[in-house]
Structures are given as C-alpha cells and as structure tokens.
Design an enzyme around this catalytic site. Sequence first.
Site, short mmCIF file in Angstrom:
data_model
loop_
_atom_site.label_atom_id
_atom_site.label_comp_id
_atom_site.label_asym_id
_atom_site.label_seq_id
_atom_site.Cartn_x
_atom_site.Cartn_y
_atom_site.Cartn_z
N THR A 56 0.88 -1.18 0.00
CA THR A 56 0.00 0.00 0.00
C THR A 56 0.91 1.22 0.00
OG1 THR A 56 -0.04 0.41 2.38
CG2 THR A 56 -1.52 -1.30 1.54
N CYS A 57 0.32 2.40 0.03
CA CYS A 57 1.19 3.57 -0.02
C CYS A 57 1.97 3.74 1.29
CB CYS A 57 0.41 4.84 -0.37
SG CYS A 57 -1.11 5.01 0.53
N ASN A 58 1.54 3.08 2.34
CA ASN A 58 2.24 3.21 3.61
C ASN A 58 3.15 2.04 3.96
OD1 ASN A 58 1.40 5.75 4.39
ND2 ASN A 58 -0.55 4.95 5.13
N ARG A 59 3.04 0.96 3.22
CA ARG A 59 3.84 -0.20 3.59
C ARG A 59 4.03 -1.17 2.42
NH1 ARG A 59 2.41 -1.73 8.19
NH2 ARG A 59 1.01 0.01 8.56
N HIS A 87 2.22 -8.62 14.35
CA HIS A 87 2.36 -7.54 13.37
C HIS A 87 1.17 -7.52 12.40
CE1 HIS A 87 4.42 -4.54 11.02
NE2 HIS A 87 4.15 -5.24 9.93
N SER A 93 -1.26 1.84 11.50
CA SER A 93 -1.43 2.82 10.41
C SER A 93 -0.96 4.20 10.83
CB SER A 93 -2.91 2.91 10.02
OG SER A 93 -3.35 1.67 9.55
N GLU A 126 -7.73 3.66 11.46
CA GLU A 126 -8.40 3.77 10.16
C GLU A 126 -8.80 2.38 9.67
OE1 GLU A 126 -6.93 3.16 6.89
OE2 GLU A 126 -4.82 2.78 7.33
N ALA A 170 -16.62 30.80 2.16
CA ALA A 170 -15.96 29.67 1.54
C ALA A 170 -14.66 29.42 2.30
CB ALA A 170 -15.65 29.96 0.08
N MET A 184 -11.58 24.40 5.05
CA MET A 184 -12.13 23.59 6.15
C MET A 184 -13.65 23.50 6.08
SD MET A 184 -11.35 23.92 10.16
CE MET A 184 -9.61 24.27 10.03
#
Lengths: 272, 347
Positions: free
Chosen positions: B54-57, B103, B113, B118, B194, B197
């Site tokens: 994934t983009c993180n691991r 793990h 994460s 998440e 506008a 946030m």
Amino acid sequence: MTFDNAFFLGTLFLYFAALASYAGFLFSNRVVLNRWAVRALMLGFGFHTVSLIRQVFELFQSSAMNLFAVLILFSWSLVLLTLLIQSRVRMRMVMGIVLVLVLALGGIFFGLPRYFDKAIPSFNAFWFGTHVLFSLLGYAAFALSLICGLLYLFLERQLKLKSTNSFFYRLPPLESLELMAFRSLWGGTLLLGLGLASGLLWARWAGLPLSFRDPKVSAAIITWLIYAVILYVRFTARWRGRKVAYLSLVGFLAVLITFFVMNYFSKGHGFF
Amino acid sequence: MGKVETNIQVIGLNHRTAQVQTRERLAFTKAQATACLARVREMGLADEAVILSTCNRVELYHVWDRSDSYESLSQFLSQFHQVSLPDFEKSLYFYRDDEAVRHLFRVASGLDSMVVGEKEVLGQVKKAYFLASSTGATGPLLNVLFQRSFYVAKRLQNETTLHSGSISVSSVAVQLAQMIFGELNTKTILLVGAGKMSEQTVQRLVERGVKGMIASNRSYEKAQALAQKFEGQAVRLDEIHQVARDVDIVISSTAAPHFILHQNEVSGWMKERRQRPLLMIDIAVPRDIDPEVNRLDNVYLYNIDDLKAVADQNFKERLKEQEKADSLVESEVKRFMDRMIKYKSVH
C-alpha cells in the site's frame, strides 16, 4: 409458590439478566452481549405477560385489584411501550433505565399482599377493567416520556456546555429523544383520557357516589389537563425541547400525587 | 511455554521506517505482486506467501523453515525491484512466529497505520490475501492466519471505539450533527462564505447523506460555483434570512471582520422554523456568529475552538482505547499461537 408468583420471579430474573447484558455491552461493546440482552428481555416480557394473565382475568371478571397487581401491570405497560418505541429507534439507554425502574418496583413491592382486599361492586366489570388498564398505560407512557425527557435534558446540557465524553456518544440523538418524549406524552394523554372517560362511565353506571369533587378524580383530571396544555404548547411550537421537558417533570409530579398521595384523601376511590 | 516455531515470517518496511521515496521504489503493482509471488515460490524462497503493498507499507508475509530467509529475501527484493540493498536495508524489519502474527493483526486492525484506527487498511489486507490465494500462493498456515486477522480487525472495530470519536475538526462537526439529528437524510446545510475547512465539512456531511445544501457568498459567482460542486443551490448573502427556515446546519466561514449573524436575527429564525434544533458551526476567525446565539433555546453554536476542544477530548479517549486494543490483540496472538501448537502436535 403460586403459578404467577413463579413467573413473576422468573420475569425479574430475566430482566436482571437483560440489564446486566446491556451494561456489559455498553462497557465492552461485545455484540454478542447485546444479542443476549435482547433475548433475555423478550423472554422476560413473555414471563411478565404470563404472570399477569390471572390478575387481568380477575380484574375483568370481578373488578378485583390490589396494589401489587397495579404495580406489575404498570411495569408491564412500561416495558411494552418501550419495546414499541425501540422497534423504531435504537434506544438501549432508555430500555436500561426502564429495566432498573421495573426491577426496583418489583423488588420493593414483591412482599406486598396478593389477596384482593377490596370488594368493589362488580357489575360492569368490563368498564372497570378498561378504566384501570387505560389509566395505567397512560401513566406508563408518562413515565417513559419522563425518562426520555431527563436523558434529553442531560444531553442538551452537554451539547450547550460543549463537554463531551464517551458516555455522551452512547446516548441516542437529541432529536430522537425529543421525538420519543413527545410521542409518549401524546400517547399518554390519549390513554389517560380514555382511562378517565371509561372510569367516569363505569362510576355512573355502577351508581357510585363518585363525583368530580372526589380528590382522586379531580387530581386525575388536573393531571390530564396539565399534559393537554403541554401538548398544546408543543403543537403550536411555542416551546420545544428543554422547556417541554421541564414541563413534563411538573406533569409527572402530578401523576405521582394522583397515583399515590390522593388515595389517602379519597373515600370512593381508595382501592389498593 | 517455550517459543513456538510456526515458520510464519514477515519482511517489509512501512511509513515509520522508510521515507516515501524508498517505499515507492519497492512498491508492487498488482501484476508485479502476482509475478513476485510465483517467483518466490519457484526459487524455493518460501512455501506460502502474501504481498501487502500500500502507499504506507510493503510487506512480504511468508512461510519458510530456513533461518537465513532474511538474507535471501532482502536480496530477492533488491533484485526484483532493481534497488541496491544498502539503499533500503536500514528500513527493513523482519519478524517471525508470534511477532509476525502480532504484526499482521495490528496492521489489519489499523493499529499500525499512520492514522491509528483507520479502517481502509483492512480492505487492502483482504485484497492482498485474495490475490495471493487466487494464484495459489497461500497454504494452510497463511490461510488460517489471514482469516484470523480479518476476525481480529472486526473484533477491534466492534469492541473498541478506536474507529469512532472524530479527531479532525470537520469530522467533529459531522459527529455533532449526528448527536443532534441522528439521521441526516432530511437535513439541509447552509454554507456561508468559503474556505478549505468549511468545504471539507460540507463534503463530509454530503457523504453522510444530507438532503441538500445552500451556498451563499459575498460574490454570487463563488456561491454558484460552490453550489454546483455540491449539487446545491446558491443564494445572495442578504437572502440567507429567507432560506434559514429550511436549513438545519449552518456553517459559516466568511472573511468579515465583524459578526454577520446576531442573536436577534437567529431568534427570529427559530420562531420561523418552529423551534426545530439548529446546529451552527462558526469556522471563521474573526468569528462570524455572535456567541450569545448559543443562549437561544434549541440552537447549538460551536466555534473553531470548541470543535478543537471536542477533537482533543476524542483524542484522549482514543489513547485510552488504544490500550484496550493492544491487550485485545495480545490475547488474540496468544490464542492463535496456542492453536498452532495443537496444529503442530497433530501434524
């Protein structure tokens, strides 16, 4: 141990199990506990109903009534109405409080005498039974409205003060609480109205010297009027939410006075 | 209990050990993962394997009964991606047996994460597993392990509130809306002004299924553009009092230097809307809405500081939940390892 006594004990046991499972669920979030709570609750309600059959039969046969029967009929009505509400909105917290109340009533009054101590003229027992049943359903609806109203006041205060905690997130949404309080207020006013009407009809046909000057009768009518005013205020949308909740506190105070205190002053209406 | 050897191992790197420029060089596309799963087994480097990228691991879960699997697999990764080993060796971690099980359980439940708790990562783990099992790369051990990790992740979702309790300003706004209204599908938002946030908050509310949105701005064109973005309607700034009757949530973030909404105005709105509850969110600094408005019955006004305070509170609750989650994972690891002992004694 008599038949209905055994069932009533079973009821208390099952309600306690349901309450404990709900509490466990709130604490641990284990879904299985919630499932057990629902099962225990439904079974308990079944037991509760069975334990009432004889009393209701006696009531409609010979107008026999006592305080114990009144209380378990009241708690049965309360559970029934909460179940009806719960089928629409998830309100475990409300059910939990109802169960605490029912258990407390059952536990405290379990030792009350069961014999039917007051001989009430038994003609037109049907109207008498209707009167008792509708009045108790009405009072139960008011009690439910009070519980929702109190939870509403608590949540409302938290939201205004902007203080949140994990308990806060477990409460039903504010608007649902308000709606449920309002609906049970509405239902209670209707049911108590029917109860009063059938009571007056019955008294008339029974030729009882019961009049509007009887303290219990006039207190009941005042109670009903208080709720009618609350409904009027809410319907015309002058007030909503917090103020209506406070008003229903006043209404319930009137219920308690009518239900318990006035018996000591009433001559013609002093049963149980 | 002695150390149980299951031969379950994992080698990989994640957002904590490696920079994005390293992670992206070692990432697998779906086709690469399929090819790699086949190669690893052809070369006899593993009996079973699953690649989670994934983009993180980037992680390679595998079963192999040789102790030098770290050396051979790190070299294999270097060759496969044509990245020299010293470039990423420092970022690599290698776990075996109960450490590897722990793990995976933590990864699947979102505990490992970047944003703890998440849920998306569970879907990614499932995809990785199904890719491997569909190519026949998994066997009895990894099948059981991954199925178990899905169960553990679900249990954590059900039994801890790690996944609820919003910790960003926009999600706190959504949470408050749900606390007040419950279902949002009959509710309408009014966005005044506008900003990033406020638009993010509208976006989140739209995702939760609000019925409609009305945009208003000093520049009517800007309001129209926002309305178009969220399929809502646009009104001029002086028209908001006419639409106020029909809105339930007001989000205000104008650049006005003074209050643009005062108590008497909102009090008038409340009569018009028959006292139905109104949630007002004032993201603007300086503030747009007179704080006295919060004193009105059935009006709930939150400014940016209030929202941040709720978010902080939620964050503290989440830390508490983290401990609960950790001990839950721990008990599941123990259960899994106990089962492995039984499995080994039978086979």
